[in-house]
Design an enzyme around this catalytic site. Structure first.
Site, mmCIF file in Angstrom:
data_model
loop_
_atom_site.group_PDB
_atom_site.id
_atom_site.type_symbol
_atom_site.label_atom_id
_atom_site.label_comp_id
_atom_site.label_asym_id
_atom_site.label_seq_id
_atom_site.Cartn_x
_atom_site.Cartn_y
_atom_site.Cartn_z
ATOM 1 N N ARG A 279 0.857 -1.183 0.000
ATOM 2 C CA ARG A 279 0.000 0.000 0.000
ATOM 3 C C ARG A 279 0.897 1.238 0.000
ATOM 4 O O ARG A 279 1.402 1.647 1.040
ATOM 5 C CB ARG A 279 -0.922 -0.032 1.219
ATOM 6 C CG ARG A 279 -1.677 1.271 1.448
ATOM 7 C CD ARG A 279 -2.762 1.139 2.496
ATOM 8 N NE ARG A 279 -2.331 0.597 3.755
ATOM 9 C CZ ARG A 279 -1.692 1.275 4.716
ATOM 10 N NH1 ARG A 279 -1.352 2.535 4.518
ATOM 11 N NH2 ARG A 279 -1.381 0.706 5.863
ATOM 12 N N HIS A 283 -3.388 4.393 4.743
ATOM 13 C CA HIS A 283 -4.530 3.486 4.846
ATOM 14 C C HIS A 283 -5.806 4.186 4.388
ATOM 15 O O HIS A 283 -6.618 3.621 3.674
ATOM 16 C CB HIS A 283 -4.696 3.008 6.287
ATOM 17 C CG HIS A 283 -5.933 2.202 6.509
ATOM 18 N ND1 HIS A 283 -6.077 0.915 6.045
ATOM 19 C CD2 HIS A 283 -7.103 2.515 7.121
ATOM 20 C CE1 HIS A 283 -7.274 0.457 6.370
ATOM 21 N NE2 HIS A 283 -7.916 1.409 7.009
ATOM 22 N N TYR A 292 4.484 4.876 11.264
ATOM 23 C CA TYR A 292 4.751 3.451 11.455
ATOM 24 C C TYR A 292 5.599 2.813 10.347
ATOM 25 O O TYR A 292 5.882 1.628 10.406
ATOM 26 C CB TYR A 292 3.440 2.666 11.611
ATOM 27 C CG TYR A 292 2.424 2.848 10.490
ATOM 28 C CD1 TYR A 292 2.502 2.107 9.322
ATOM 29 C CD2 TYR A 292 1.376 3.754 10.623
ATOM 30 C CE1 TYR A 292 1.581 2.270 8.307
ATOM 31 C CE2 TYR A 292 0.440 3.922 9.615
ATOM 32 C CZ TYR A 292 0.543 3.184 8.460
ATOM 33 O OH TYR A 292 -0.378 3.350 7.458
#
Length: 394
Positions: A279, A283, A292
């Site tokens: 990805r 998100h 992260y």
């Protein structure tokens, strides 16, 4: 008849953990578009290959423009599929048009491929009066009965057991169609995933479980989600066919799904396909991936961009060139902006429609709640500029 193998007997404890099992990743073409040694190129006609590529480009352009619109405050929410277009378009291209798709929330590429128009996308995103869902869903929760694309629901993994049930109906009907359900590796941690696979294997239904393993369930990396070798091995516990595929390799996704569909439709054998991708975007518009994962990690995956890989292959076939690329990008950007500007000012859905389509006659409680909502909107009209202006015309 039992499928358990009881022939082999031992007289000392033997524990099996499965470390010896390693499922390979199916790849066809390299990033430069050249085939791997020994790879068989799927049979793909020029017209279909270009339709696939144009759908991938439209998906990328739509995602870029609509995220920008969200940042400008014109949309409340958006989710991109950047970096996963080979999976989300490739699987749809391998199906028949009336096979059912039950997606998660990042499969807009499948809708683009099937012909969902820019107008239809915008109507849903802006929840205007032409939205099929009548404004009841948050943005990106698309659905189209004409295109056999089940309306998306927010709760994770709900579509997976539903797909098994729908495929069981297809089997009973004998219509030689299948259902494909798409989900992320994070959704595979839900109990619904295991219930669906077990039911599909026992009932032998024509369903394909397509897992987009893109590395992260929001901010949780795969390494913190499961200790096993990905998602594909789970199928073996249910005596189900499984394959792992490079999710950034359009040709690999296409061929794997073509053969998975044959197993599902011709033999009523459920299949689990794990597409390994990444990805590249956040998100969702509410997420900041810098918290992260590193920019260095993202940069490594940008070098594996699925659009570039498939475009390189098209160019090697002499089916595409740089002039066509520029013309397509300019056209798509112009069309997306034009359609967005036309859809954004349209009226929102009628407020009275909020409680229809559930009961034949809305119960008194729902009617009272609707009246309470109208009172609230009249009290704070500045917070509901579009809705408050239409209250007296409902």
């Amino acid at each position: 008849m039992s499928t358990v193998n009881r022939d082999r007997v031992v007289h000392r404890p033997e524990f099996v953990r499965g470390d010896e099992l390693q499922i390979p990743t199916y790849k066809v073409i390299k990033q430069d578009g050249s085939p791997y040694k020994g790879a068989e190129i799927p049979k793909l006609e020029q017209a279909k290959a270009l339709k696939i590529y144009k759908a991938m480009v439209r998906t990328r352009v739509l995602d870029e423009r609509m995220l920008a619109a969200q940042r400008q405050g014109r949309l409340s929410f958006y989710m991109q599929s950047t970096g996963e277009e080979a999976t989300t378009v490739g699987f749809a291209a391998a199906l028949e048009d009336d096979d059912m798709i039950m997606a998660q929330y990042r499969e807009q590429g499948a809708l683009v491929y099937r012909g969902f128009s820019l107008e239809e996308f915008m109507n849903q995103l802006f929840s205007n009066e032409l939205d099929y869902g009548k404004g009841r869903q948050m943005p990106i929760h698309y659905g189209s009965s004409d295109l056999h694309y089940m309306t998306i629901s927010s709760p994770l993994a709900t579509q997976i057991p539903q797909a098994t049930g729908y495929a069981y109906g297809q089997k009973l009907a004998g219509d030689k169609r299948c259902t494909v359900t798409v989900f992320g590796e994070g959704a595979a941690s839900e109990g619904d995933f295991h219930a669906a696979l077990n039911m599909a294997a026992v009932l032998k239904v024509p369903v394909i479980f397509l897992c987009r393993n893109n590395g992260y369930a929001i901010s949780t990396p795969s390494s913190e989600q499961f200790a096993a070798d990905g998602i594909a091995p789970r199928a073996l516990g249910y005596r189900m066919h499984a394959i792992r595929v490079d999710g950034n390799d359009l040709l690999a996704v296409y061929q794997a799904m073509k053969e998975a569909r044959e197993l599902a439709v011709e033999r009523n054998e459920p299949v689990l396909v794990e597409a390994m991708s990444y990805r590249l975007a956040a998100h969702s518009s509410s997420d900041d991936p810098s918290g992260y994962r590193s920019k260095k990690e993202e940069a490594r995956w940008r070098e594996k961009d699925p659009l570039i890989r498939f475009r390189n292959w098209l160019q090697k076939q002499q089916w595409w060139d740089e002039k066509q690329e520029k013309t397509l990008l300019d056209s798509e950007r112009e069309q997306v902006l034009k359609t967005m500007k036309a859809a954004e000012p349209l009226d929102v859905c009628k407020l009275d429609e909020l409680i229809t389509d559930v009961y034949d006659e809305p119960p008194a409680l729902l009617k009272q709640q609707l009246e309470d909502l109208k009172v609230h909107i009249r009290k704070y009209p500045e917070a509901y500029p579009k809705t408050s202006g239409r209250l007296d015309h409902d």
